[in-house]
Write a protein that holds these residues in place. Structure first.
Motif, PDB file in Angstrom:
ATOM      1  N   ALA A  20      69.159  48.195  19.347  1.00  0.00           N
ATOM      2  CA  ALA A  20      69.278  49.414  20.141  1.00  0.00           C
ATOM      3  C   ALA A  20      68.511  50.546  19.455  1.00  0.00           C
ATOM      4  O   ALA A  20      68.496  50.647  18.230  1.00  0.00           O
ATOM      5  CB  ALA A  20      70.742  49.797  20.295  1.00  0.00           C
ATOM      6  N   TYR A  21      67.886  51.400  20.257  1.00  0.00           N
ATOM      7  CA  TYR A  21      67.146  52.531  19.723  1.00  0.00           C
ATOM      8  C   TYR A  21      68.122  53.592  19.255  1.00  0.00           C
ATOM      9  O   TYR A  21      69.098  53.903  19.941  1.00  0.00           O
ATOM     10  CB  TYR A  21      66.221  53.117  20.794  1.00  0.00           C
ATOM     11  CG  TYR A  21      65.443  54.309  20.312  1.00  0.00           C
ATOM     12  CD1 TYR A  21      64.340  54.149  19.499  1.00  0.00           C
ATOM     13  CD2 TYR A  21      65.831  55.597  20.648  1.00  0.00           C
ATOM     14  CE1 TYR A  21      63.624  55.238  19.047  1.00  0.00           C
ATOM     15  CE2 TYR A  21      65.129  56.699  20.202  1.00  0.00           C
ATOM     16  CZ  TYR A  21      64.034  56.509  19.397  1.00  0.00           C
ATOM     17  OH  TYR A  21      63.332  57.583  18.950  1.00  0.00           O
ATOM     18  N   LYS A  22      67.888  54.129  18.089  1.00  0.00           N
ATOM     19  CA  LYS A  22      68.747  55.171  17.546  1.00  0.00           C
ATOM     20  C   LYS A  22      67.855  56.320  17.106  1.00  0.00           C
ATOM     21  O   LYS A  22      66.937  56.143  16.311  1.00  0.00           O
ATOM     22  CB  LYS A  22      69.525  54.611  16.350  1.00  0.00           C
ATOM     23  CG  LYS A  22      70.631  55.483  15.882  1.00  0.00           C
ATOM     24  CD  LYS A  22      71.448  54.756  14.826  1.00  0.00           C
ATOM     25  CE  LYS A  22      72.639  55.574  14.428  1.00  0.00           C
ATOM     26  NZ  LYS A  22      73.416  54.905  13.393  1.00  0.00           N
ATOM     27  N   ARG A  23      68.124  57.508  17.641  1.00  0.00           N
ATOM     28  CA  ARG A  23      67.307  58.675  17.328  1.00  0.00           C
ATOM     29  C   ARG A  23      67.605  59.144  15.905  1.00  0.00           C
ATOM     30  O   ARG A  23      68.754  59.226  15.501  1.00  0.00           O
ATOM     31  CB  ARG A  23      67.599  59.787  18.316  1.00  0.00           C
ATOM     32  CG  ARG A  23      66.641  60.932  18.225  1.00  0.00           C
ATOM     33  CD  ARG A  23      66.773  61.785  19.484  1.00  0.00           C
ATOM     34  NE  ARG A  23      65.661  62.638  19.722  1.00  0.00           N
ATOM     35  CZ  ARG A  23      64.469  62.268  20.159  1.00  0.00           C
ATOM     36  NH1 ARG A  23      64.227  61.018  20.383  1.00  0.00           N
ATOM     37  NH2 ARG A  23      63.519  63.138  20.369  1.00  0.00           N
ATOM     38  N   TYR A  61      69.179  40.880  19.198  1.00  0.00           N
ATOM     39  CA  TYR A  61      67.864  41.450  19.437  1.00  0.00           C
ATOM     40  C   TYR A  61      67.660  41.664  20.909  1.00  0.00           C
ATOM     41  O   TYR A  61      68.162  40.889  21.701  1.00  0.00           O
ATOM     42  CB  TYR A  61      66.776  40.539  18.884  1.00  0.00           C
ATOM     43  CG  TYR A  61      66.784  40.470  17.391  1.00  0.00           C
ATOM     44  CD1 TYR A  61      66.284  41.508  16.638  1.00  0.00           C
ATOM     45  CD2 TYR A  61      67.315  39.375  16.727  1.00  0.00           C
ATOM     46  CE1 TYR A  61      66.288  41.456  15.259  1.00  0.00           C
ATOM     47  CE2 TYR A  61      67.326  39.320  15.355  1.00  0.00           C
ATOM     48  CZ  TYR A  61      66.812  40.359  14.624  1.00  0.00           C
ATOM     49  OH  TYR A  61      66.819  40.307  13.270  1.00  0.00           O
ATOM     50  N   PRO A  62      66.976  42.649  21.367  1.00  0.00           N
ATOM     51  CA  PRO A  62      66.346  43.702  20.597  1.00  0.00           C
ATOM     52  C   PRO A  62      67.379  44.716  20.121  1.00  0.00           C
ATOM     53  O   PRO A  62      68.409  44.918  20.758  1.00  0.00           O
ATOM     54  CB  PRO A  62      65.371  44.340  21.586  1.00  0.00           C
ATOM     55  CG  PRO A  62      65.985  44.096  22.915  1.00  0.00           C
ATOM     56  CD  PRO A  62      66.710  42.775  22.794  1.00  0.00           C
TER      57      PRO A  62
END
Length: 86
Positions: A64-67, A61-62
């Motif tokens: 990862a951002y994934k579009r 965590y956190p």
């Protein structure tokens, strides 16, 4: 038995329901308190959790951002909604 003996006022009903809900809430919290009183250490708990999920990688965590493509997500949602019977 007369009808007067079975008569209950709204005030009495609300008092009894409030007491019942308070009792249920308190008893529901007792289980968490009792499990916290156990003699199992944090290391023992970690060992038991590791053996239950062998071969699994831990989550970092956190995340990862994934579009995500909104159109592709909408198509998948529609497809699986229909397949699963909505």
């Amino acid at each position: 038995m007369s009808a007067e003996m079975n008569h209950i006022t709204r005030k009495d009903f609300l008092k009894k329901m409030g007491a019942t809900l308070a009792g249920v809430s308190l008893l529901g919290g007792v289980g968490g308190i009792l499990t916290a009183c156990g003699e199992t250490s944090a290391a023992e708990m970690a060992d038991s959790n590791e053996s239950a999920g062998e071969g699994m990688e831990p989550v970092v965590y956190p995340l990862a951002y994934k579009r995500i493509d909104p159109d592709a997500a909408a198509e998948r949602a529609y497809k699986y909604y229909k397949e699963q019977g909505g």
